[in-house]
Design an enzyme around this catalytic site. Sequence first.
Site, PDB file in Angstrom:
ATOM      1  N   GLY A  31      -2.984  -7.073   2.584  1.00  0.00           N
ATOM      2  CA  GLY A  31      -4.257  -7.500   3.166  1.00  0.00           C
ATOM      3  C   GLY A  31      -5.143  -8.137   2.112  1.00  0.00           C
ATOM      4  O   GLY A  31      -4.800  -8.174   0.923  1.00  0.00           O
ATOM      5  N   SER A  32      -6.322  -8.621   2.554  1.00  0.00           N
ATOM      6  CA  SER A  32      -7.151  -9.402   1.633  1.00  0.00           C
ATOM      7  C   SER A  32      -7.789  -8.538   0.532  1.00  0.00           C
ATOM      8  O   SER A  32      -7.890  -8.979  -0.620  1.00  0.00           O
ATOM      9  CB  SER A  32      -8.233 -10.163   2.406  1.00  0.00           C
ATOM     10  OG  SER A  32      -9.080  -9.271   3.086  1.00  0.00           O
ATOM     11  N   ALA A  88      -7.750  -0.839   4.529  1.00  0.00           N
ATOM     12  CA  ALA A  88      -7.686  -0.161   5.838  1.00  0.00           C
ATOM     13  C   ALA A  88      -8.507  -0.974   6.822  1.00  0.00           C
ATOM     14  O   ALA A  88      -9.320  -1.829   6.434  1.00  0.00           O
ATOM     15  CB  ALA A  88      -8.230   1.253   5.739  1.00  0.00           C
ATOM     16  N   ASP A  89      -8.286  -0.701   8.092  1.00  0.00           N
ATOM     17  CA  ASP A  89      -9.086  -1.357   9.140  1.00  0.00           C
ATOM     18  C   ASP A  89     -10.267  -0.490   9.545  1.00  0.00           C
ATOM     19  O   ASP A  89     -11.342  -0.990   9.833  1.00  0.00           O
ATOM     20  CB  ASP A  89      -8.205  -1.657  10.364  1.00  0.00           C
ATOM     21  CG  ASP A  89      -7.047  -2.551   9.983  1.00  0.00           C
ATOM     22  OD1 ASP A  89      -7.279  -3.509   9.230  1.00  0.00           O
ATOM     23  OD2 ASP A  89      -5.919  -2.264  10.394  1.00  0.00           O
ATOM     24  N   LYS A  99      -4.695   1.574  10.186  1.00  0.00           N
ATOM     25  CA  LYS A  99      -4.214   0.487   9.344  1.00  0.00           C
ATOM     26  C   LYS A  99      -3.185  -0.318  10.137  1.00  0.00           C
ATOM     27  O   LYS A  99      -2.771   0.067  11.208  1.00  0.00           O
ATOM     28  CB  LYS A  99      -3.567   1.044   8.058  1.00  0.00           C
ATOM     29  CG  LYS A  99      -4.600   1.588   7.089  1.00  0.00           C
ATOM     30  CD  LYS A  99      -4.001   2.342   5.921  1.00  0.00           C
ATOM     31  CE  LYS A  99      -2.925   1.606   5.163  1.00  0.00           C
ATOM     32  NZ  LYS A  99      -3.365   0.316   4.607  1.00  0.00           N
ATOM     33  N   GLU A 108       3.649   0.293   4.254  1.00  0.00           N
ATOM     34  CA  GLU A 108       2.426   0.881   3.681  1.00  0.00           C
ATOM     35  C   GLU A 108       2.453   2.403   3.809  1.00  0.00           C
ATOM     36  O   GLU A 108       2.069   3.121   2.882  1.00  0.00           O
ATOM     37  CB  GLU A 108       1.191   0.343   4.408  1.00  0.00           C
ATOM     38  CG  GLU A 108       0.849  -1.092   4.064  1.00  0.00           C
ATOM     39  CD  GLU A 108      -0.290  -1.660   4.898  1.00  0.00           C
ATOM     40  OE1 GLU A 108      -0.716  -2.777   4.595  1.00  0.00           O
ATOM     41  OE2 GLU A 108      -0.738  -1.005   5.849  1.00  0.00           O
TER      42      GLU A 108
END
Length: 228
Positions: A31-32, A88-89, A99, A108
């Site tokens: 992810g970013s 994480a989201d 996630k 992950e």
Amino acid sequence: MAFEADLAKAHAARSAAELVQSGMIVGLGSGSTAGLLVKRLGERVAEEGLEFVGVPTSVSTAELARELNIPLRDVDDVPAVDLNIDGADEVDPEYRMIKGRGGALLREKLVACVASRRVTIVSPEKVVPRLGIDSPVPVEVSRLGYRHIEQRLRTLGARTSLRRGPDGAPFVTDGGNLIIDCGFSPLADPDTLEAGLKSVVGVFETGLFLGLCDVLVVGRPDGAEQIV
Ligand code: ABF
């Protein structure tokens, strides 16, 4: 706003990068935000001679790390992982997480589970009072039988949506599987839900990461806070 969120991610990534010491085996998230971490670690390798081995959690993270001369091993080629750092989201007050928006949840979770210390790096809007209000739970499933698996997930109360790529074709994970995003309103008890989702034959993994955050690093536009 986007600029402030980017700055917050960068501060979280920079703060967590300082936890890496020479000699460590380090899980590198996806992810970013994790991408910013990998870039910072690449700078430390070049500037300070930091020597560590990275265990990437996705093909894209592996490609980025290679460009930065970070030595890599697969998770099966290391005895253990000292430190895992990933984004994480959503993170709730009990440090439970959703996630997998990036689609790398299986790898992950595998790497997080074998790590001695798990660090989550987020911007402040990811810290939520309750999981699942805004984010669906991604569920990685077998290609074979996915229509039936989706049906079973619906019987657990999920509003399901087969994830698709920008071209409209089903999104295929690094492991060759599909993702069904599962919305729950409300997401009452993450532990019970996790057990229910995992009981469906053909479900490989879910984006509920429970008990897998030892340190939360929340970046802000002016710095970062580490919460243990
Ligand atoms: C990974 O990247 C995923 O588990 C999570 O879905 C996503 C977060 O991405 P970003 O840092 O770009 O918001 O950590």
